[in-house]
Design a protein around this motif. Structure first.
Motif, PDB file in Angstrom:
ATOM      1  N   SER A 177     -10.365  70.287   6.845  1.00  0.00           N
ATOM      2  CA  SER A 177      -9.093  70.788   7.371  1.00  0.00           C
ATOM      3  C   SER A 177      -8.522  69.993   8.528  1.00  0.00           C
ATOM      4  O   SER A 177      -7.311  70.019   8.754  1.00  0.00           O
ATOM      5  CB  SER A 177      -9.264  72.244   7.820  1.00  0.00           C
ATOM      6  N   VAL A 178      -9.354  69.310   9.299  1.00  0.00           N
ATOM      7  CA  VAL A 178      -8.871  68.642  10.507  1.00  0.00           C
ATOM      8  C   VAL A 178      -8.502  67.199  10.204  1.00  0.00           C
ATOM      9  O   VAL A 178      -9.291  66.471   9.587  1.00  0.00           O
ATOM     10  CB  VAL A 178      -9.939  68.690  11.620  1.00  0.00           C
ATOM     11  N   PRO A 179      -7.309  66.748  10.615  1.00  0.00           N
ATOM     12  CA  PRO A 179      -6.918  65.352  10.391  1.00  0.00           C
ATOM     13  C   PRO A 179      -7.887  64.389  11.058  1.00  0.00           C
ATOM     14  O   PRO A 179      -8.490  64.701  12.091  1.00  0.00           O
ATOM     15  CB  PRO A 179      -5.526  65.265  11.041  1.00  0.00           C
ATOM     16  N   ALA A 180      -8.036  63.225  10.466  1.00  0.00           N
ATOM     17  CA  ALA A 180      -9.005  62.254  10.982  1.00  0.00           C
ATOM     18  C   ALA A 180      -8.578  61.644  12.302  1.00  0.00           C
ATOM     19  O   ALA A 180      -9.399  61.342  13.153  1.00  0.00           O
ATOM     20  CB  ALA A 180      -9.235  61.144   9.959  1.00  0.00           C
ATOM     21  N   GLY A 181      -7.278  61.449  12.500  1.00  0.00           N
ATOM     22  CA  GLY A 181      -6.803  60.757  13.683  1.00  0.00           C
ATOM     23  C   GLY A 181      -6.609  61.671  14.859  1.00  0.00           C
ATOM     24  O   GLY A 181      -6.681  62.889  14.736  1.00  0.00           O
ATOM     25  N   PRO A 182      -6.356  61.099  16.063  1.00  0.00           N
ATOM     26  CA  PRO A 182      -6.070  61.903  17.240  1.00  0.00           C
ATOM     27  C   PRO A 182      -4.736  62.597  17.100  1.00  0.00           C
ATOM     28  O   PRO A 182      -3.912  62.239  16.257  1.00  0.00           O
ATOM     29  CB  PRO A 182      -6.051  60.886  18.386  1.00  0.00           C
ATOM     30  N   ALA A 183      -4.478  63.612  17.955  1.00  0.00           N
ATOM     31  CA  ALA A 183      -3.247  64.386  17.858  1.00  0.00           C
ATOM     32  C   ALA A 183      -2.022  63.545  18.173  1.00  0.00           C
ATOM     33  O   ALA A 183      -0.960  63.754  17.640  1.00  0.00           O
ATOM     34  CB  ALA A 183      -3.312  65.592  18.794  1.00  0.00           C
ATOM     35  N   GLY A 184      -2.145  62.597  19.070  1.00  0.00           N
ATOM     36  CA  GLY A 184      -0.993  61.780  19.449  1.00  0.00           C
ATOM     37  C   GLY A 184      -1.370  60.320  19.503  1.00  0.00           C
ATOM     38  O   GLY A 184      -2.512  59.951  19.763  1.00  0.00           O
ATOM     39  N   SER A 185      -0.418  59.434  19.264  1.00  0.00           N
ATOM     40  CA  SER A 185      -0.706  58.002  19.257  1.00  0.00           C
ATOM     41  C   SER A 185      -0.773  57.415  20.662  1.00  0.00           C
ATOM     42  O   SER A 185      -1.418  56.413  20.893  1.00  0.00           O
ATOM     43  CB  SER A 185       0.363  57.267  18.438  1.00  0.00           C
ATOM     44  N   GLU A 186      -0.095  58.064  21.621  1.00  0.00           N
ATOM     45  CA  GLU A 186      -0.082  57.561  22.992  1.00  0.00           C
ATOM     46  C   GLU A 186      -0.818  58.554  23.894  1.00  0.00           C
ATOM     47  O   GLU A 186      -0.503  59.733  23.909  1.00  0.00           O
ATOM     48  CB  GLU A 186       1.362  57.398  23.479  1.00  0.00           C
ATOM     49  N   ARG A 187      -1.797  58.061  24.603  1.00  0.00           N
ATOM     50  CA  ARG A 187      -2.541  58.930  25.504  1.00  0.00           C
ATOM     51  C   ARG A 187      -2.539  58.326  26.902  1.00  0.00           C
ATOM     52  O   ARG A 187      -2.692  57.119  27.050  1.00  0.00           O
ATOM     53  CB  ARG A 187      -3.995  59.092  25.019  1.00  0.00           C
ATOM     54  N   PRO A 188      -2.385  59.168  27.936  1.00  0.00           N
ATOM     55  CA  PRO A 188      -2.454  58.648  29.296  1.00  0.00           C
ATOM     56  C   PRO A 188      -3.868  58.198  29.627  1.00  0.00           C
ATOM     57  O   PRO A 188      -4.821  58.534  28.930  1.00  0.00           O
ATOM     58  CB  PRO A 188      -2.028  59.848  30.147  1.00  0.00           C
ATOM     59  N   SER A 189      -4.004  57.466  30.711  1.00  0.00           N
ATOM     60  CA  SER A 189      -5.326  56.999  31.124  1.00  0.00           C
ATOM     61  C   SER A 189      -6.175  58.172  31.575  1.00  0.00           C
ATOM     62  O   SER A 189      -5.673  59.245  31.924  1.00  0.00           O
ATOM     63  CB  SER A 189      -5.194  55.998  32.270  1.00  0.00           C
ATOM     64  N   LEU A 190      -7.488  57.964  31.556  1.00  0.00           N
ATOM     65  CA  LEU A 190      -8.405  59.005  32.001  1.00  0.00           C
ATOM     66  C   LEU A 190      -8.136  59.360  33.461  1.00  0.00           C
ATOM     67  O   LEU A 190      -8.124  60.546  33.836  1.00  0.00           O
ATOM     68  CB  LEU A 190      -9.851  58.518  31.830  1.00  0.00           C
ATOM     69  N   ARG A 191      -7.910  58.350  34.289  1.00  0.00           N
ATOM     70  CA  ARG A 191      -7.614  58.607  35.701  1.00  0.00           C
ATOM     71  C   ARG A 191      -6.324  59.413  35.845  1.00  0.00           C
ATOM     72  O   ARG A 191      -6.236  60.324  36.665  1.00  0.00           O
ATOM     73  CB  ARG A 191      -7.508  57.287  36.461  1.00  0.00           C
ATOM     74  N   GLY A 192      -5.332  59.075  35.021  1.00  0.00           N
ATOM     75  CA  GLY A 192      -4.077  59.808  35.073  1.00  0.00           C
ATOM     76  C   GLY A 192      -4.258  61.274  34.702  1.00  0.00           C
ATOM     77  O   GLY A 192      -3.659  62.157  35.313  1.00  0.00           O
ATOM     78  N   GLU A 193      -5.087  61.541  33.701  1.00  0.00           N
ATOM     79  CA  GLU A 193      -5.334  62.929  33.312  1.00  0.00           C
ATOM     80  C   GLU A 193      -6.084  63.690  34.406  1.00  0.00           C
ATOM     81  O   GLU A 193      -5.797  64.854  34.671  1.00  0.00           O
ATOM     82  CB  GLU A 193      -6.103  62.974  32.002  1.00  0.00           C
ATOM     83  N   LEU A 194      -7.042  63.021  35.042  1.00  0.00           N
ATOM     84  CA  LEU A 194      -7.805  63.690  36.102  1.00  0.00           C
ATOM     85  C   LEU A 194      -6.917  64.031  37.295  1.00  0.00           C
ATOM     86  O   LEU A 194      -7.199  64.991  38.028  1.00  0.00           O
ATOM     87  CB  LEU A 194      -8.972  62.799  36.544  1.00  0.00           C
TER      88      LEU A 194
END
Length: 393
Positions: A177-194
């Motif tokens: 049921s779950v798509p193989a790829g990530p939810a979005g093609s663009e992801r912020p940096s880990l530091r940016g998320e923190l």
């Protein structure tokens, strides 16, 4: 809601059964492995500690993988450690399996929460969260009482084997049921998320979630001895009581999920006040079976209604952390799941009786209400706060 959300709920059901089933197995585990009841209750805290540490760590690690690959990997580890837990005679090994299983559970839930909201968009995030958490409440309604019944019939190990069997179809469901790829093609940096953790509103929301969930688990972990020693019901009532709590939690998540997208403030303050009062009345009336049984149902609904709303609000507030927001929410709520049983066990160990965890639950929710009120007051005094509050309502 997408059908894939309900299939993710199958996996959450298996993991929720494992996390909560010890509430009906604590006395048997203590007797079989030669430890005290509070020590056996600490297995719940060990699981929660693994969830706390694992949620942001595993969510960060999963950034490197596809969503489907991450979810399947976490499920495989979760299944394996339950096999070990079912066969061990060592309490130390059992504790270790709970921690490792919790790491896998934390990673799965962190990724699943973000995946669920990504499937529907932020405007329906509350309903998506509640659909996913329906697996948790179903675990309370069906899985936990069934685990307690299995424990009474064939020993606590049978409940661990049941979780293994539940996990197998969950693996198939996620793979299909779950798509193989990530939810979005663009992801912020880990530091940016923190950096999103600098947001005061997010920090307050996570703190409230920890306090409310701590109250829930403080009483829930020791429901079995409370019902048998204080209420005076026989051990055969334990699965019934756990099912009542689970039924209430199912109602709470369903109703809370619908209201969380429209009137979250009313759910949090109104429901939080009722939750605090309910724990106090439960503590006073625990010796009366009718009062105890009725409040188990009510408190399950209020606890999960308020808790699921806080989860959806945390995900919404941490919108600039699309891959870690689920980890933040999972970690915060499991700080409470670790703190609550520890505080309840400490109260019991101090000789205050099996009624004392319910009083601790009331105190934790009272602290949450005071914190929310203070935060709202400070926010009203901050420059430009009215504009921000209006735009976020």
């Amino acid at each position: 809601m997408p059908f894939a959300l309900f299939l993710l709920g199958v996996a959450v059901f298996a993991q929720g059964t494992s996390e909560f089933m010890l509430s009906g197995l604590v006395p048997d585990i203590a007797r079989d492995l030669g430890v005290s009841v509070p020590s056996a209750g600490a297995l719940t805290s060990a699981f929660a500690v693994g969830m706390v540490a694992g949620a942001p760590l595993m969510a960060g690690l999963a950034r490197r993988w596809s969503r489907r690959g991450a979810l399947l990997g976490f499920l495989a580890v979760f299944l394996a450690v339950h096999v070990v837990g079912a066969v061990t005679d060592s309490f130390t090994v059992l504790v270790a399996t709970r921690v490792v299983g919790a790491l896998a559970n934390a990673g799965f839930l962190a990724v699943a929460l973000v995946t669920a909201v990504g499937m529907v968009g932020p405007e329906a995030g509350g309903r998506a969260t509640s659909s996913l958490l329906g697996g948790v409440t179903l675990a309370c309604v069906v899985g936990v009482p069934a685990g307690a019944l299995l424990g009474q019939l064939w020993g606590w190990r049978a409940a661990f084997w049941a979780v293994v069997l539940l996990s197998l179809p969950a693996v198939a469901a996620v793979a299909r049921s779950v798509p193989a790829g990530p939810a979005g093609s663009e992801r912020p940096s880990l530091r940016g998320e923190l950096r999103s953790l600098r947001n005061p509103r997010l920090r307050v929301t996570l703190l409230l979630g920890a306090l409310v969930n701590g109250a829930t688990f403080c009483t829930f972990t020791y429901l079995a001895p409370l019902i048998t020693h204080v209420t005076g019901l026989g051990s055969g009532w334990v699965p019934v009581v756990l099912a009542l709590f689970g039924a209430g939690s199912f109602v709470g998540v369903a109703v809370g999920g619908r209201l969380a997208d429209r009137r979250p403030g009313a759910v949090l303050m109104g429901g939080g006040g009722a939750l605090c009062l309910g724990w106090a009345v439960f503590a006073l009336g625990a010796g009366t079976p009718a009062v105890a049984l009725g409040l188990v149902l009510v408190q399950g609904a209020l606890s999960f209604g308020v808790g699921s709303t806080l989860i959806s609000q945390a995900l919404r507030t941490a919108s600039d952390a699309p891959t870690l927001s689920g980890g933040f929410a999972t970690a915060a709520f499991n700080v409470g799941a670790a703190l609550g049983p520890w505080l309840g066990g400490t109260a019991i160990g101090a000789g205050l009786g099996y009624r004392s965890p319910v009083w601790v639950s009331a105190a934790l929710v009272a602290v949450a209400l005071l914190t929310a009120g203070l935060a709202a007051r400070l926010n009203r005094r901050a420059p430009g706060c009215r504009t921000r509050a209006s735009s976020s309502a």
